[in-house]
Design an enzyme around this catalytic site. Structure first.
Site, short mmCIF file in Angstrom:
data_model
loop_
_atom_site.label_atom_id
_atom_site.label_comp_id
_atom_site.label_asym_id
_atom_site.label_seq_id
_atom_site.Cartn_x
_atom_site.Cartn_y
_atom_site.Cartn_z
N SER A 10 0.84 -1.19 0.00
CA SER A 10 0.00 0.00 0.00
C SER A 10 0.88 1.24 0.00
CB SER A 10 -0.91 0.03 1.23
OG SER A 10 -1.54 1.29 1.34
N HIS A 35 -0.97 -1.27 -4.47
CA HIS A 35 -2.26 -1.00 -3.83
C HIS A 35 -2.38 0.50 -3.56
CE1 HIS A 35 -5.88 -2.26 -1.65
NE2 HIS A 35 -5.58 -1.31 -0.79
N ASP A 37 -4.76 3.38 -2.01
CA ASP A 37 -5.88 3.69 -1.11
C ASP A 37 -6.37 5.11 -1.38
OD1 ASP A 37 -6.13 1.31 0.62
OD2 ASP A 37 -4.10 1.81 1.22
N MET A 39 -9.00 7.90 -0.33
CA MET A 39 -9.87 8.27 0.78
C MET A 39 -10.36 9.71 0.60
SD MET A 39 -7.66 6.75 3.97
CE MET A 39 -6.85 5.15 3.86
N HIS A 68 -8.33 0.84 -4.24
CA HIS A 68 -9.39 0.68 -3.23
C HIS A 68 -10.03 2.05 -3.00
CE1 HIS A 68 -10.26 -0.25 1.32
NE2 HIS A 68 -11.36 -0.04 0.63
N MET A 70 -12.29 4.35 -1.20
CA MET A 70 -13.00 4.62 0.05
C MET A 70 -13.64 6.00 -0.07
SD MET A 70 -10.20 3.04 2.72
CE MET A 70 -8.82 3.09 1.57
N MET A 139 -11.46 -6.19 5.02
CA MET A 139 -10.77 -5.20 5.84
C MET A 139 -10.59 -5.77 7.25
SD MET A 139 -9.97 -2.65 3.98
CE MET A 139 -9.35 -1.63 5.33
N ASP A 177 -6.61 -6.67 4.01
CA ASP A 177 -5.95 -5.38 4.18
C ASP A 177 -6.18 -4.89 5.60
OD1 ASP A 177 -4.90 -2.83 4.03
OD2 ASP A 177 -6.29 -2.11 2.51
#
Length: 220
Positions: A10, A35, A37, A39, A68, A70, A139, A177
């Site tokens: 990540s 990966h 992330d 957000m 991913h 979010m 998660m 994760d």
């Protein structure tokens, strides 16, 4: 049953002042996926990066961009992240009203689609998506921040999902994760995971340690 384990570092734990360099380093060190992330400060209590940064990072590696999201609502941003170069786009069922339609749209963009289960989201959430998804992400922490401790009761969910995937007969990645380190990685693998997201455990020690860290996480 033994299955190959892939490691998805990540970049949330990378040095953001030199992300391109960090991505090239983990690529050379043996990362399988990158990966990412994303957000929004709304769906989760943190803000990271958007599609323009993903696009800027894309030339630095040919490895799979495992993204991913979010963010909520998620649907308005799918096209942007697909165009930016994401290969896998993973969404939370809570981030939009119609997760089946969202997964359909990701697939229509020519991308692999994933569904994320938060710690309190039951495994049964994926039952009517099993014929479509390419990845299920468990998660093992509450999403929003790196460096949290692994929630041990998620191992039962991983086992339940592994049984569902095996029964489906489809090639679906089972990804975990959150709190993945040299102690918890073997537990997740034993429970049935075949892709591990690791931030802190990958990047600890600096670039000269990345290859060793990835090998240890994989169990080599």
């Amino acid at each position: 049953m033994s299955r190959p384990v892939r490691i998805a570092p990540s970049i949330l734990s990378a040095d953001f002042s030199k992300l391109g360099e960090e991505i090239r380093a983990i690529d050379a060190a043996g990362a399988d996926y990158i990966h990412i992330d994303v957000m929004d400060g709304h769906f989760v209590p943190n803000i990271t990066l958007g599609a323009p940064i993903v696009k800027a990072l894309r030339p630095h590696t040919e490895k799979t961009f495992d993204t991913h999201l979010m963010i909520s609502p998620v649907d308005p941003f799918l096209d942007d992240f697909a165009a930016a170069g994401c290969d896998i786009i993973t969404i939370h069922p809570e981030a939009g009203p119609h997760s089946h339609r969202t997964v359909q749209h990701i697939k229509s963009l020519g991308k692999k689609a994933g569904i994320v289960l938060n710690p309190a989201t039951p495994a049964s959430t994926v039952d009517y998506l099993m014929d479509m998804v390419d990845l299920i992400l468990v998660m093992s922490v509450n999403p929003g921040f790196g460096g949290q401790s692994f929630i041990m009761n998620q191992l039962d969910k991983i086992r339940e999902l592994r049984a569902k995937i095996d029964a489906s007969g489809r090639e679906i990645d089972l990804q975990v994760d959150g709190g993945i380190n040299f102690d918890t990685a073997p537990l997740a693998i034993e429970a049935g995971a075949n892709v591990l997201v690791a931030g802190t455990a990958t990047f600890v020690g600096g670039p000269e340690k990345y290859a060793e860290n990835i090998r240890r996480l994989r169990g080599d």
